[in-house]
Design an enzyme around this catalytic site. Structure first.
Site, PDB file in Angstrom:
ATOM      1  N   GLY A  67       3.719  -8.007  -0.806  1.00 10.01           N
ATOM      2  CA  GLY A  67       4.041  -9.387  -0.445  1.00 10.01           C
ATOM      3  C   GLY A  67       5.225  -9.419   0.493  1.00 10.01           C
ATOM      4  O   GLY A  67       6.045 -10.342   0.432  1.00 10.01           O
ATOM      5  N   SER A  82       2.002  -2.061   0.818  1.00  5.88           N
ATOM      6  CA  SER A  82       2.565  -3.009   1.774  1.00  5.88           C
ATOM      7  C   SER A  82       4.074  -3.121   1.574  1.00  5.88           C
ATOM      8  O   SER A  82       4.784  -2.129   1.687  1.00  5.88           O
ATOM      9  CB  SER A  82       1.854  -4.362   1.648  1.00  5.88           C
ATOM     10  OG  SER A  82       2.179  -5.203   2.734  1.00  5.88           O
TER      11      SER A  82
END
Length: 522
Positions: A123, A209
């Site tokens: 995120g 990520s």
């Protein structure tokens, strides 16, 4: 020689017992002693589950400051439900500045000294939590006899707004407060995980990520040294951090959106959290588009160097590492627009802007190069391939090269396996390896579907488990996985079947190597 477990070493007087040992309570709610106080969990099937374990005090009263350990308690604290997530925009439920909580799944509260796998959520640095169903540790723990940990930490401006040059003390560490939360959590794991059946000397951090980027940053953070012993990053790199001047520019823009002048920066610590988040929607003054980027800052305090520039950090060189990416990363960001699958050659140059590339390069020669490399590619194929190679993939290549140059090469993979969702046109996109690595292909939100999904999950998750256990991802379900060197650039192609390739997409790598790279946002 007999097996020297922790209990026999204590009996021999070779090590002292720690506070983090089980109380061996009976029934469905086992109690474990921790350095902060006893905690009571649950037994779900054959896995011991502790959710919402507090590792740090409420950050609200110490906004923008380093985290501190919680006040000790004496009565067992119930660990039955996830703790709050960091305040953020979007739809993440249960948000609070009191967010320093972690979760544990363990096959047993004994002294088996199992590998510990700490998953750090993605995120970017602005959203998410350790509570997502995709991150549930039940299957990974049960099927592989490992201890799984997920956690929450401060995000966005609460974790990364750099106020040091504007407000001074006590905000000198504000640009990396979220990273310091992660480090406090890993200290908690070091001091307590033995009581949950884990081995504090075999802690692996892995993340996708933003989670991978946070890990890469910790690899260059001196106060994180010794807290983890294996690393796996999935489509998440951090080659460079934000410089202090750019971070100050962003903080100034953010303060302006709050109605504060730079000399009033300290007042941000008193404003409603909703206002702090709303102000992040201001246009980023460095990128020139989008909301404000918040991420790690080269503050010469907790972060004295860039994570992977100009080289791989020496402090973590000996740590075994997996570096992964997916073949079609940007289809996760750009594939939601149906028009991007219907591009013409006339459309393409106007679509391939610096906003999509995140580097300063003209689209025409890039398009011409791709048409030579892949004559069968459509304009849309070129669009997704080039934006992936220029924007998402390069950081992984740079980190793999840096590790190889240091003499401590990483194990590199590329996910090519394609989910059948949307008729397969989304390819192997960003986030597709999460349910595979965590063995959660049937969890809510998983894109890993179809008859080959579970075999793919077995391949990737067992590689991660093998790295956690022995420092080597090789296992019988894969061909021999050799580390990445600068001659062959060996890469495991995670597909059906898995295979090793030398320098996959080498022509693309050489094309973009001619263009200077700076981590997007930094």
């Amino acid at each position: 020689m007999p097996h020297l477990n922790r209990r026999t070493l204590i009996a021999a007087g070779l090590i002292l017992p720690t506070l983090a040992r089980p109380a061996w309570a009976q029934g469905d709610h086992p109690v474990v002693a921790t350095t902060s106080g006893p905690v009571r969990g649950q037994i779900e099937g054959d896995v011991r589950v502790f959710k919402g374990l507090r590792y740090g005090a409420d950050t609200g009263p110490r906004r923008f400051q380093p985290p501190v350990a919680p006040t000790r308690w004496t009565a067992p604290a119930e660990a039955f439900a996830y703790g709050p997530a960091s305040p953020q925009t979007g739809s993440e439920p249960n948000q609070s500045e009191d967010c320093l909580f972690l979760n544990i799944w363990s096959p047993g509260l004994d002294d088996a000294r199992r590998p510990v796998m700490v998953y750090i959520h993605g995120g970017a640095y602005s959203s998410g939590s350790g509570s997502d169903p995709l991150y549930d540790g039940t299957r990974l723990a049960r099927r592989n006899d490992v201890v799984v940990v997920t956690l929450n930490h401060r995000l966005g401006p609460l974790g990364y707004a750099y106020l040091a040059r504007l407000a001074g003390a006590p905000f000198q560490d504000s640009g990396n407060a979220g990273q310091l939360d992660l480090i406090l959590a890993l200290r908690w794991v070091r001091d307590n995980i033995a009581g949950f059946g884990g081995d504090p000397g075999r802690v692996m951090v892995f993340g996708q990520s933003g989670g991978g980027a946070k890990i890469a940053t910790m690899m260059a953070t001196p106060v994180a040294a010794g807290l983890f012993h294996r690393v796996a990053t999935m489509s998440g790199q951090q080659v460079t951090a934000s410089g202090p001047w750019n971070a100050t520019r962003r903080a100034t823009t953010w303060l302006e959106a709050l109605g504060l002048t730079p000399d009033r920066a300290a007042e941000a610590a008193t404003l409603p959290v909703e206002a702090l988040l709303q102000a992040t929607r201001a246009t980023d003054p460095v990128l020139g588009f989008g909301g404000l980027y918040f991420g790690p800052v080269l503050d010469s305090r907790s972060l004295p160097r860039h994570p992977f520039y100009p080289d791989a950090p020496a402090q973590s060189a000996q740590i075994p590492m997996i570096i992964g990416n997916t073949h079609d990363e940007t289809k996760a960001f750009l594939g939601g627009d149906p028009a991007n699958f219907e591009l013409t050659w006339d459309d393409l140059p106007g679509k391939m802007t610096d906003r999509e590339f995140r580097i300063d390069v003209a689209p025409e020669p890039v398009i011409a190069a791709y048409r030579r490399m892949y004559p069968a590619y459509s304009p849309s194929d070129v669009f997704f391939a080039a934006t992936t190679a220029a924007r998402s993939w390069r950081g992984a290549v740079i980190e793999a090269e840096a590790r190889a140059a240091s003499g401590h090469p990483a194990f590199v993979y590329q996910l090519d396996w394609t989910s059948p969702i949307d008729g397969g046109r989304r390819g192997a996109m960003h986030t597709d390896d999460i349910p595979l690595a965590l063995d959660n292909v049937i969890a809510t939100g998983s894109r890993a579907q179809g008859s080959e999904a579970q075999p793919m999950a077995d391949r990737l998750s067992r590689a991660f488990v093998a790295l956690a256990r022995d420092g080597d991802p090789n296992h019988p379900g894969l061909p021999t996985w050799t580390p990445y060197d600068l001659t062959l650039r060996q890469t495991m192609i995670m597909d059906e079947p898995a295979r090793m390739e030398d320098d996959p997409r080498g022509a693309e790598r050489r094309l973009f190597a001619a263009v200077p790279y700076v981590q997007p946002g930094t």
